[in-house]
Design a protein around this motif. Structure first.
Motif, mmCIF file in Angstrom:
data_model
loop_
_atom_site.group_PDB
_atom_site.id
_atom_site.type_symbol
_atom_site.label_atom_id
_atom_site.label_comp_id
_atom_site.label_asym_id
_atom_site.label_seq_id
_atom_site.Cartn_x
_atom_site.Cartn_y
_atom_site.Cartn_z
ATOM 1 N N GLU A 38 6.538 71.338 81.306
ATOM 2 C CA GLU A 38 6.655 71.302 79.849
ATOM 3 C C GLU A 38 8.114 71.504 79.455
ATOM 4 O O GLU A 38 8.760 72.464 79.888
ATOM 5 N N LEU A 39 8.631 70.602 78.648
ATOM 6 C CA LEU A 39 10.016 70.689 78.187
ATOM 7 C C LEU A 39 10.112 71.731 77.083
ATOM 8 O O LEU A 39 9.561 71.550 75.992
ATOM 9 N N VAL A 40 10.822 72.825 77.356
ATOM 10 C CA VAL A 40 11.020 73.881 76.364
ATOM 11 C C VAL A 40 12.049 73.422 75.341
ATOM 12 O O VAL A 40 11.803 73.418 74.138
ATOM 13 N N GLU A 41 13.228 73.036 75.824
ATOM 14 C CA GLU A 41 14.249 72.436 74.955
ATOM 15 C C GLU A 41 15.428 71.995 75.809
ATOM 16 O O GLU A 41 15.795 72.644 76.785
ATOM 17 N N CYS A 42 15.998 70.855 75.436
ATOM 18 C CA CYS A 42 17.202 70.364 76.098
ATOM 19 C C CYS A 42 17.883 69.375 75.170
ATOM 20 O O CYS A 42 17.307 68.935 74.172
ATOM 21 N N ARG A 51 9.620 67.374 69.390
ATOM 22 C CA ARG A 51 10.838 67.086 68.621
ATOM 23 C C ARG A 51 11.746 66.179 69.455
ATOM 24 O O ARG A 51 11.880 66.360 70.656
ATOM 25 N N GLY A 52 12.368 65.204 68.794
ATOM 26 C CA GLY A 52 13.372 64.368 69.438
ATOM 27 C C GLY A 52 12.816 63.350 70.418
ATOM 28 O O GLY A 52 13.574 62.811 71.225
ATOM 29 N N LEU A 53 11.503 63.052 70.349
ATOM 30 C CA LEU A 53 10.905 62.105 71.292
ATOM 31 C C LEU A 53 10.463 60.803 70.618
ATOM 32 O O LEU A 53 9.873 59.948 71.263
ATOM 33 N N TYR A 57 20.751 65.205 71.425
ATOM 34 C CA TYR A 57 20.259 66.020 70.325
ATOM 35 C C TYR A 57 19.075 66.818 70.864
ATOM 36 O O TYR A 57 18.523 66.492 71.928
ATOM 37 N N PRO A 58 18.628 67.871 70.177
ATOM 38 C CA PRO A 58 17.555 68.726 70.714
ATOM 39 C C PRO A 58 16.252 67.961 70.906
ATOM 40 O O PRO A 58 15.849 67.165 70.056
ATOM 41 N N LYS A 59 15.611 68.213 72.045
ATOM 42 C CA LYS A 59 14.323 67.599 72.367
ATOM 43 C C LYS A 59 13.423 68.678 72.952
ATOM 44 O O LYS A 59 13.882 69.512 73.741
ATOM 45 N N ARG A 60 12.157 68.621 72.618
ATOM 46 C CA ARG A 60 11.210 69.594 73.172
ATOM 47 C C ARG A 60 9.788 69.063 73.018
ATOM 48 O O ARG A 60 9.537 68.083 72.321
ATOM 49 N N GLY A 61 8.865 69.760 73.697
ATOM 50 C CA GLY A 61 7.451 69.436 73.550
ATOM 51 C C GLY A 61 6.916 68.343 74.449
ATOM 52 O O GLY A 61 5.740 67.989 74.360
ATOM 53 N N LEU A 62 7.743 67.784 75.353
ATOM 54 C CA LEU A 62 7.263 66.777 76.293
ATOM 55 C C LEU A 62 6.576 67.467 77.469
ATOM 56 O O LEU A 62 7.061 68.478 77.983
ATOM 57 N N GLU A 102 18.453 77.203 83.016
ATOM 58 C CA GLU A 102 17.319 77.195 83.934
ATOM 59 C C GLU A 102 15.976 77.287 83.233
ATOM 60 O O GLU A 102 14.932 77.129 83.867
ATOM 61 N N PHE A 103 15.985 77.519 81.923
ATOM 62 C CA PHE A 103 14.716 77.632 81.206
ATOM 63 C C PHE A 103 14.435 76.398 80.350
ATOM 64 O O PHE A 103 13.687 76.454 79.388
ATOM 65 N N CYS A 104 15.027 75.256 80.712
ATOM 66 C CA CYS A 104 14.742 74.000 79.999
ATOM 67 C C CYS A 104 13.282 73.602 80.167
ATOM 68 O O CYS A 104 12.668 73.054 79.247
ATOM 69 N N TRP A 105 12.734 73.837 81.357
ATOM 70 C CA TRP A 105 11.380 73.412 81.687
ATOM 71 C C TRP A 105 10.519 74.611 82.069
ATOM 72 O O TRP A 105 11.009 75.575 82.656
#
Length: 300
Positions: A149-153, A187-189, A283-288, A130-133
């Motif tokens: 904001e994308l925390v990580e997924c 990351r990952g974008l 793979y891990p993505k974040r920062g969007l 639940e804390f992805c965004w």
């Protein structure tokens, strides 16, 4: 004598400008906002008709799917129309259980309807918890109180839906993802394994390989691994930096026929336009940072 009769005959002819204002207004209302503005420059009679509430009230749309458009003040229809072009209006605040707010505005020249679905209105992946965004205010967003904001997924699949009846029929449209990134946290974008698509009534009408944050060095690493988005040789669509500071990615183009603005239903259901953005790799993505998804007519 003959000359006098000819002059008398010409003076008896009715000119277009001699028609009653209501007749002129009825005719001008059948044109477009651009044409109405041009008519206002013809003569004082044309200006009075072209600026009337009858003309501009017709250019303000009504929508069965987003009925708050019908609640706009019409005391000065031209001012209301121009206000919808410049600032737009929230036509669904989300309190009815539909998610976040939806903002609508009009293309000034044609009156075609444009929509922005807020980040709260979009379907965002929560597979990683639940804390992805994180929903928060953003200094660049003047349309909505919050962005996502994308925390990580690891799984990133974003889509938005809009009733086809809300759009202007027989008009070419495109769907856009409006976004930014968090400096130092992205990351990952940058891998070109991303895809965007648009479907109308469940049928995919556009599909493209895209990349939100192009990086040639990352792309070379990705291709060295043997994977190319959209198949071998596919062109990867690039984003565009907007004047308001956000980036936008065109997700796909579509056009509704005249009948699609009515009950173009399948199995009794109303037709829906769905725009989707997906990253294929897990793979891990974040920062969007997602501000909105827009549906706008294409400019000729």
């Amino acid at each position: 004598m003959a000359a006098e009769c000819g002059q008398q005959h010409e003076s008896d002819e009715t000119q277009v400008g001699d028609l009653p204002e209501v007749c002129l207004a009825l005719a001008i209302a059948l044109t477009s906002p651009r044409d109405a503005a041009r008519c206002a420059a013809v003569s004082p009679a044309f200006r009075a008709a072209a600026d009337s509430d009858h003309v501009w009230g017709r250019f303000i749309p009504t929508s069965r799917s987003l009925p708050l458009l019908q609640q706009l003040p019409r005391s000065n229809s031209k001012a209301a129309y121009l206000g919808l072009c410049d600032a737009g209006a929230v036509v669904d605040d989300g309190d009815g259980g539909g998610g976040g707010p939806v903002r609508a505005w009009l293309e000034k020249a044609t009156g075609a309807r444009c929509y922005a679905l807020s980040a709260r209105r979009l379907s965002l992946p929560w597979d990683d918890g639940e804390f992805c965004w994180r929903f928060k205010p953003h200094p660049l967003s003047r349309r909505f109180a919050e962005v996502a904001e994308l925390v990580e997924c690891t799984c990133l699949d974003i889509y938005g839906r809009l009733p086809a009846a809300a759009l202007t029929p027989a008009t070419p449209y495109a769907a856009y993802l409006v976004y930014g990134t968090v400096e130092g946290r992205r990351r990952g974008l940058s891998f070109p394994d991303q895809e965007a698509s648009v479907a109308v009534g469940g049928r995919v009408v556009a599909r493209h390989a895209v990349c939100l944050c192009p990086d040639e060095a990352e792309a070379r690493k990705f291709r060295a691994g043997g994977a190319v988005a959209g198949g071998a040789g596919a062109a990867v669509r690039q984003p565009r930096r907007r004047d308001d500071g956000w980036w936008e990615m065109e997700m796909g183009r579509f056009r509704l026929a005249d009948d699609d603005d009515k009950d173009d239903a399948t199995d009794g259901e109303e037709a829906v336009v769905t725009a989707n953005f997906e990253v294929m790799g897990w793979y891990p993505k974040r920062g969007l940072v997602v501000e909105a998804m827009e549906f706008r007519p294409l400019r000729g």
